[in-house]
Write a protein that holds these residues in place. Structure first.
Motif, PDB file in Angstrom:
ATOM      1  N   UNK A  36     -14.286  52.006  43.694  1.00  0.00           N
ATOM      2  CA  UNK A  36     -15.338  51.007  43.572  1.00  0.00           C
ATOM      3  C   UNK A  36     -16.431  51.599  43.317  1.00  0.00           C
ATOM      4  N   UNK A  37     -16.683  52.960  43.198  1.00  0.00           N
ATOM      5  CA  UNK A  37     -18.068  53.731  42.643  1.00  0.00           C
ATOM      6  C   UNK A  37     -18.929  53.553  43.377  1.00  0.00           C
ATOM      7  N   UNK A  38     -18.684  53.530  44.825  1.00  0.00           N
ATOM      8  CA  UNK A  38     -19.848  53.157  45.939  1.00  0.00           C
ATOM      9  C   UNK A  38     -19.782  54.319  47.009  1.00  0.00           C
ATOM     10  N   UNK A  39     -21.209  54.573  47.350  1.00  0.00           N
ATOM     11  CA  UNK A  39     -21.183  55.300  48.462  1.00  0.00           C
ATOM     12  C   UNK A  39     -22.034  54.516  49.589  1.00  0.00           C
ATOM     13  N   UNK A  40     -21.331  54.395  50.842  1.00  0.00           N
ATOM     14  CA  UNK A  40     -21.804  53.463  51.960  1.00  0.00           C
ATOM     15  C   UNK A  40     -22.798  54.416  52.864  1.00  0.00           C
ATOM     16  N   UNK A  41     -23.932  53.740  53.071  1.00  0.00           N
ATOM     17  CA  UNK A  41     -24.863  54.309  54.171  1.00  0.00           C
ATOM     18  C   UNK A  41     -24.374  54.843  55.258  1.00  0.00           C
ATOM     19  N   UNK A  42     -24.936  55.952  55.892  1.00  0.00           N
ATOM     20  CA  UNK A  42     -24.530  56.551  57.118  1.00  0.00           C
ATOM     21  C   UNK A  42     -24.946  55.420  58.228  1.00  0.00           C
ATOM     22  N   UNK A  43     -24.114  55.281  58.962  1.00  0.00           N
ATOM     23  CA  UNK A  43     -24.250  54.281  60.114  1.00  0.00           C
ATOM     24  C   UNK A  43     -24.723  54.915  61.385  1.00  0.00           C
ATOM     25  N   UNK A  44     -26.015  55.245  61.798  1.00  0.00           N
ATOM     26  CA  UNK A  44     -26.243  55.908  63.008  1.00  0.00           C
ATOM     27  C   UNK A  44     -25.940  54.883  64.188  1.00  0.00           C
ATOM     28  N   UNK A  45     -25.762  55.361  65.305  1.00  0.00           N
ATOM     29  CA  UNK A  45     -25.250  54.595  66.547  1.00  0.00           C
ATOM     30  C   UNK A  45     -25.913  55.544  67.602  1.00  0.00           C
ATOM     31  N   UNK A  46     -26.436  54.394  68.746  1.00  0.00           N
ATOM     32  CA  UNK A  46     -26.994  54.926  69.866  1.00  0.00           C
ATOM     33  C   UNK A  46     -26.089  55.078  71.015  1.00  0.00           C
ATOM     34  N   UNK A  47     -25.880  56.257  71.452  1.00  0.00           N
ATOM     35  CA  UNK A  47     -25.011  56.495  72.511  1.00  0.00           C
ATOM     36  C   UNK A  47     -25.865  56.766  73.973  1.00  0.00           C
ATOM     37  N   UNK A  48     -25.102  56.301  74.820  1.00  0.00           N
ATOM     38  CA  UNK A  48     -25.729  56.328  76.295  1.00  0.00           C
ATOM     39  C   UNK A  48     -24.682  57.326  77.221  1.00  0.00           C
ATOM     40  N   UNK A  49     -25.386  58.407  77.804  1.00  0.00           N
ATOM     41  CA  UNK A  49     -24.660  59.390  78.747  1.00  0.00           C
ATOM     42  C   UNK A  49     -25.161  59.238  80.021  1.00  0.00           C
ATOM     43  N   UNK A  50     -24.689  59.252  81.296  1.00  0.00           N
ATOM     44  CA  UNK A  50     -25.374  59.121  82.497  1.00  0.00           C
ATOM     45  C   UNK A  50     -25.346  60.416  83.076  1.00  0.00           C
ATOM     46  N   UNK A  51     -26.254  60.977  82.288  1.00  0.00           N
ATOM     47  CA  UNK A  51     -26.767  62.312  82.906  1.00  0.00           C
ATOM     48  C   UNK A  51     -28.369  62.454  82.601  1.00  0.00           C
ATOM     49  N   UNK A  52     -28.969  63.196  83.398  1.00  0.00           N
ATOM     50  CA  UNK A  52     -30.344  63.285  83.188  1.00  0.00           C
ATOM     51  C   UNK A  52     -30.629  64.420  82.247  1.00  0.00           C
ATOM     52  N   UNK A 122     -28.284  49.177  55.428  1.00  0.00           N
ATOM     53  CA  UNK A 122     -27.182  49.711  55.307  1.00  0.00           C
ATOM     54  C   UNK A 122     -26.421  49.435  53.780  1.00  0.00           C
ATOM     55  N   UNK A 123     -27.368  49.174  52.915  1.00  0.00           N
ATOM     56  CA  UNK A 123     -26.715  48.955  51.632  1.00  0.00           C
ATOM     57  C   UNK A 123     -26.013  50.035  51.001  1.00  0.00           C
ATOM     58  N   UNK A 124     -24.838  50.092  50.306  1.00  0.00           N
ATOM     59  CA  UNK A 124     -24.296  50.738  49.684  1.00  0.00           C
ATOM     60  C   UNK A 124     -24.825  51.078  48.375  1.00  0.00           C
ATOM     61  N   UNK A 125     -24.871  52.272  47.751  1.00  0.00           N
ATOM     62  CA  UNK A 125     -25.388  52.586  46.583  1.00  0.00           C
ATOM     63  C   UNK A 125     -24.268  52.831  45.381  1.00  0.00           C
TER      64      UNK A 125
END
Length: 199
Positions: A36-52, A122-125
């Motif tokens: 389709x001649x497209x590059x989708x945007x990187x999708x960052x995500x927020x991770x939570x871990x139970x240590x200080x 997050x639009x593809x290019x």
């Protein structure tokens, strides 16, 4: 306080919450869709871990952005995190502005669900592959590094050596015929065969 926590998280990719855990932003790579001649945007995500983790960077940031000294900011952060933990254990799913919601999962652990990013982020290019046949670039073949021009030379079909034995056979036959003609013309042709009588 929530605004400053969100700002610190997005600037530093991590945000410690003393006594609760650590939020961090993880990245996923862009995905290429050649058909389709497209590059989708990187999708960052927020991770939570139970240590200080070390909160000194956050405390320095809060001391600059909030009124009061470092001691006041440290107490305010500890109080905020304690209240947040109480809300989570009461299963009220507290929300951090612009970041997401905390919850208790089925196993009793604290989980986190991030806010969805707006689709406009997050639009593809459009990306059409361009091939430069004359450009030379490095490539790895097995465990050896080479260039595309060297590989083209190695993989190009070699011209087949034509089997020309018949030319040599014709040359030898011609030489043999020439010798026979010279032999018969240089001597008496009848005497050559042994039946003739010499006079």
């Amino acid at each position: 306080m929530q605004q400053q926590l969100a700002s610190f998280l997005f600037q530093n990719k991590t945000c410690p919450l003393p006594g609760l855990g650590t939020l961090s932003i993880q990245g996923s790579g862009a995905e290429v869709d050649f058909t389709n001649k497209k590059i989708s945007a990187p999708k960052p995500f927020i991770d939570f871990v139970n240590y200080d983790s070390d909160a000194s960077g956050l405390l320095n940031y809060l001391a600059v952005s909030l009124p009061g000294g470092r001691q006041v900011v440290t107490e305010a952060l500890d109080h905020f995190c304690e209240n947040l933990k109480k809300e989570i254990t009461n299963q009220s799913n507290p929300k951090l502005e612009h970041i997401g919601n905390f919850f208790i999962d089925r196993s009793g652990k604290i989980g986190f669900k991030q806010e969805e990013l707006p689709a406009s982020f997050l639009q593809p290019v459009f990306a059409e592959r361009v091939i430069h046949p004359d450009a030379e670039h490095q490539m790895l073949v097995g465990d050896k590094e080479t260039t595309n021009t060297q590989m083209t030379g190695l993989l190009s079909p070699k011209p087949a050596i034509k089997d020309q034995w018949w030319i040599w056979a014709m040359v030898l036959a011609a030489i043999g015929l020439l010798l026979l003609v010279l032999y018969f013309t240089g001597s008496n042709s009848a005497a050559s065969f042994g039946n003739a009588i010499k006079i």
